[in-house]
Design a protein around this motif. Structure first.
Motif, PDB file in Angstrom:
ATOM      1  N   PHE A  78     -69.500  56.108 -35.493  1.00  0.00           N
ATOM      2  CA  PHE A  78     -69.755  54.918 -34.690  1.00  0.00           C
ATOM      3  C   PHE A  78     -71.104  55.016 -33.978  1.00  0.00           C
ATOM      4  O   PHE A  78     -71.855  54.055 -33.888  1.00  0.00           O
ATOM      5  CB  PHE A  78     -68.630  54.725 -33.665  1.00  0.00           C
ATOM      6  CG  PHE A  78     -68.822  53.508 -32.804  1.00  0.00           C
ATOM      7  CD1 PHE A  78     -68.577  52.249 -33.314  1.00  0.00           C
ATOM      8  CD2 PHE A  78     -69.270  53.630 -31.503  1.00  0.00           C
ATOM      9  CE1 PHE A  78     -68.774  51.123 -32.534  1.00  0.00           C
ATOM     10  CE2 PHE A  78     -69.464  52.499 -30.719  1.00  0.00           C
ATOM     11  CZ  PHE A  78     -69.209  51.253 -31.234  1.00  0.00           C
ATOM     12  N   LEU A  79     -71.398  56.203 -33.460  1.00  0.00           N
ATOM     13  CA  LEU A  79     -72.648  56.406 -32.722  1.00  0.00           C
ATOM     14  C   LEU A  79     -73.832  56.655 -33.657  1.00  0.00           C
ATOM     15  O   LEU A  79     -74.968  56.725 -33.207  1.00  0.00           O
ATOM     16  CB  LEU A  79     -72.500  57.582 -31.747  1.00  0.00           C
ATOM     17  CG  LEU A  79     -71.553  57.359 -30.569  1.00  0.00           C
ATOM     18  CD1 LEU A  79     -71.343  58.664 -29.811  1.00  0.00           C
ATOM     19  CD2 LEU A  79     -72.105  56.293 -29.634  1.00  0.00           C
ATOM     20  N   THR A 189     -86.168  48.289 -30.344  1.00  0.00           N
ATOM     21  CA  THR A 189     -85.139  48.481 -29.332  1.00  0.00           C
ATOM     22  C   THR A 189     -85.661  49.408 -28.231  1.00  0.00           C
ATOM     23  O   THR A 189     -86.237  50.449 -28.520  1.00  0.00           O
ATOM     24  CB  THR A 189     -83.895  49.146 -29.960  1.00  0.00           C
ATOM     25  OG1 THR A 189     -83.447  48.335 -31.035  1.00  0.00           O
ATOM     26  CG2 THR A 189     -82.783  49.309 -28.936  1.00  0.00           C
TER      27      THR A 189
ATOM     28  N   ILE B 204     -76.734  52.901 -30.872  1.00  0.00           N
ATOM     29  CA  ILE B 204     -75.911  51.726 -31.153  1.00  0.00           C
ATOM     30  C   ILE B 204     -76.765  50.460 -31.234  1.00  0.00           C
ATOM     31  O   ILE B 204     -76.618  49.640 -32.143  1.00  0.00           O
ATOM     32  CB  ILE B 204     -74.860  51.544 -30.033  1.00  0.00           C
ATOM     33  CG1 ILE B 204     -73.807  52.635 -30.142  1.00  0.00           C
ATOM     34  CG2 ILE B 204     -74.230  50.171 -30.086  1.00  0.00           C
ATOM     35  CD1 ILE B 204     -72.857  52.440 -31.299  1.00  0.00           C
ATOM     36  N   MET B 206     -79.942  50.184 -31.938  1.00  0.00           N
ATOM     37  CA  MET B 206     -80.794  50.187 -33.135  1.00  0.00           C
ATOM     38  C   MET B 206     -79.974  49.817 -34.366  1.00  0.00           C
ATOM     39  O   MET B 206     -80.431  49.045 -35.201  1.00  0.00           O
ATOM     40  CB  MET B 206     -81.449  51.563 -33.315  1.00  0.00           C
ATOM     41  CG  MET B 206     -82.603  51.808 -32.371  1.00  0.00           C
ATOM     42  SD  MET B 206     -83.280  53.496 -32.510  1.00  0.00           S
ATOM     43  CE  MET B 206     -84.184  53.396 -34.074  1.00  0.00           C
ATOM     44  N   HIS B 207     -78.769  50.368 -34.453  1.00  0.00           N
ATOM     45  CA  HIS B 207     -77.862  50.025 -35.552  1.00  0.00           C
ATOM     46  C   HIS B 207     -77.622  48.520 -35.601  1.00  0.00           C
ATOM     47  O   HIS B 207     -77.722  47.885 -36.632  1.00  0.00           O
ATOM     48  CB  HIS B 207     -76.511  50.714 -35.368  1.00  0.00           C
ATOM     49  CG  HIS B 207     -76.382  51.965 -36.150  1.00  0.00           C
ATOM     50  ND1 HIS B 207     -76.239  51.986 -37.506  1.00  0.00           N
ATOM     51  CD2 HIS B 207     -76.385  53.259 -35.759  1.00  0.00           C
ATOM     52  CE1 HIS B 207     -76.151  53.248 -37.919  1.00  0.00           C
ATOM     53  NE2 HIS B 207     -76.237  54.038 -36.865  1.00  0.00           N
ATOM     54  N   ASN B 208     -77.278  47.953 -34.439  1.00  0.00           N
ATOM     55  CA  ASN B 208     -76.964  46.529 -34.375  1.00  0.00           C
ATOM     56  C   ASN B 208     -78.162  45.688 -34.791  1.00  0.00           C
ATOM     57  O   ASN B 208     -78.028  44.699 -35.504  1.00  0.00           O
ATOM     58  CB  ASN B 208     -76.539  46.129 -32.960  1.00  0.00           C
ATOM     59  CG  ASN B 208     -75.146  46.628 -32.645  1.00  0.00           C
ATOM     60  OD1 ASN B 208     -74.416  47.046 -33.538  1.00  0.00           O
ATOM     61  ND2 ASN B 208     -74.776  46.592 -31.379  1.00  0.00           N
ATOM     62  N   ARG B 210     -80.598  46.463 -36.730  1.00  0.00           N
ATOM     63  CA  ARG B 210     -80.843  46.555 -38.171  1.00  0.00           C
ATOM     64  C   ARG B 210     -79.810  45.762 -38.963  1.00  0.00           C
ATOM     65  O   ARG B 210     -79.967  45.582 -40.162  1.00  0.00           O
ATOM     66  CB  ARG B 210     -80.768  48.014 -38.621  1.00  0.00           C
ATOM     67  CG  ARG B 210     -81.982  48.834 -38.254  1.00  0.00           C
ATOM     68  CD  ARG B 210     -81.746  50.267 -38.673  1.00  0.00           C
ATOM     69  NE  ARG B 210     -82.833  51.134 -38.269  1.00  0.00           N
ATOM     70  CZ  ARG B 210     -82.702  52.449 -38.131  1.00  0.00           C
ATOM     71  NH1 ARG B 210     -81.530  53.016 -38.342  1.00  0.00           N
ATOM     72  NH2 ARG B 210     -83.719  53.180 -37.767  1.00  0.00           N
TER      73      ARG B 210
END
Lengths: 218, 218
Positions: A78-79, A189, B204, B206-208, B210
Motif C-alpha cells: 500500500f505504501l 508532489t 502515497i 506520488m502513487h495517486n 501517477r
C-alpha cells in the motif's frame, strides 16, 4: 476521491508505526496479531486501528486477528515500500546530515543514493556512506541517475531556486524540510515536513494531563 | 473527552502550519485573513481549515474572515506557546545535533537550554549555542535546572534506561525520537516521533498522482 484522500491521511501517517510493531511481533514468532494488541502497544483505540488497517484491504479474522505475513505485505505494498525507493538529498547541513544517518529510512525501503551541496569542503566527501556531489551540476547528475524523489534540506533562502532545478531534472516528489511553500508544476508532489507538529502534540498532551484545561482550550 | 482528544489530534498537528502562514500575512500588514486564503496556501479545503481553527475558540466573521491578531494569540495560547518552554535534549548524535540547530523551534517558544551526552569529546563543547553537559550527572543537573520537558535522541539501545533517569528527575514530557516504545509512569507524557510518517505520505501521494492506484490500494 479528493475528500477520501484527505480523510485517510492520518491513517496513512500511522501505518509506519504499525509496521514496526507488527514486524517485531513477527520476529518473536507470532502468526496472528489482534487490533487490540496493536492498540495497546501504541496507546490507541482498537477501533481506530481496525479502521486504519482497513485501507490496506486486509481484514482481521474473528478470535484470531490479522495474519501477520499478509498484513505486513499489504501495508508495504500500500505504501509502495515493497520496492526499494531511491532518492537524493539536497543540502547537507545539520538536518541533511542527520537524515543521511537516520537508519529507520532503510527499513522503509528508502535509499538515499547521493547527496548534493554547493560547499566545496563537503563535495567529494562521504557522510554515513552517502557521497556528497556538486550541487552546481545537480541537473546533469539527476538526469544521469534517473531519480524521481528528492529530500530538500537546503536553507530557506535557496529552497525555491533548488526546487526549480529539481523540477527541470524531472523529479516527481519533493520531501520538503525547508519550511518554505514551494511553487511547483501540478505533476510534482510536495510533502511538507514540519518537525514542530510533534512538539505541538506534546504541549497539548502535557497540558491535558496536568488538568489545566481540556482540548477545547477552555 | 478521550475520544475528543484523539479526533482533534490531526487538527492540533496542523496548527503550527497555520501559525506560519498567519504570521507571514500579519507581517505584510493584513488584519483579517479568510479560511479560503489559508486553505489556498496549504492546498487544503477551507471547511477543514475552519474546523481546525474552531478548536482555538476564535470564530471567523462573515465577509472578513478571522481577526489576525486575535487568531495568532488564540492559537499560541491553545498550544501553550505563549509562554516560552524550556527543554533539554539528551543524546547529541546526528539527529540531536540537527535538532539543536533547528531554528523553527525558537519560533514556537521552545528553547533548548542544555544538552546531555556521555561522550567525553562532546561534554563541555557548545553546539548551536547549546552547552553539552555530562550525561552521567544528568539527574542532578535536571533537578537543579527545574526542567519538565526532554527531547530524547539517544541510540535505541539506551532509550529506556535514559527515560528512567528522566522520570526520576521529574521530567513530565518526553519527545521521543528513538523509535523505542518507552515504559513510563502514567503522569509522564510521551510524544513519539517517526520521521518515516512523512515519507509514507509522499509515497502515497506520488502513487495517486501517477494514477497507478487510488488511496484504497485497489
Amino acid at each position: 476521491m479528493t475528500n477520501e484522500k484527505v480523510s485517510a491521511a492520518p491513517s496513512v501517517r500511522r501505518l509506519p508505526g504499525y509496521l514496526n510493531i507488527i514486524r517485531a511481533f513477527q520476529e518473536e514468532g507470532g502468526e496472528y496479531i489482534s487490533s487490540a494488541a496493536i492498540a495497546k502497544e501504541l496507546d490507541m483505540d482498537a477501533i481506530q486501528v481496525r479502521k486504519d488497517l482497513a485501507i490496506t484491504g486486509v481484514l482481521g479474522r474473528p478470535q484470531r486477528g490479522y495474519p501477520v505475513e499478509e498484513l505486513l505485505t499489504a501495508i508495504e505494498r500500500f505504501l509502495g515500500w515493497d520496492t526499494a525507493r531511491d532518492a537524493v538529498l539536497v543540502g547537507v547541513g545539520n538536518l541533511g546530515s542527520a537524515l543521511l544517518g537516520y537508519r529507520e529510512f532503510n527499513l522503509h525501503g528508502l535509499t538515499i543514493i547521493a547527496a548534493f551541496d554547493t560547499d566545496h569542503r563537503k563535495i567529494g566527501t562521504v557522510i554515513h556512506g552517502v557521497k556528497i556531489m556538486n550541487g552546481r551540476t545537480m541537473d546533469i547528475q539527476l538526469s544521469r541517475l534517473g531519480i524521481k524523489m528528492a529530500i530538500l534540506t537546503v536553507p530557506a533562502g535557496e529552497a525555491q531556486e533548488t526546487a526549480n532545478v529539481l523540477v527541470q531534472a524531472e523529479i516527481e516528489g519533493i520531501w520538503n524540510f525547508t519550511g518554505v511553500k514551494l511553487a511547483v508544476p501540478v505533476h510534482v508532489t510536495v510533502q511538507n515536513e514540519d518537525l514542530s507538529s510533534g512538539f505541538a502534540m506534546l504541549c497539548i498532551k502535557m497540558h491535558n494531563k496536568r488538568g489545566i484545561r481540556g482540548i477545547n482550550g477552555g
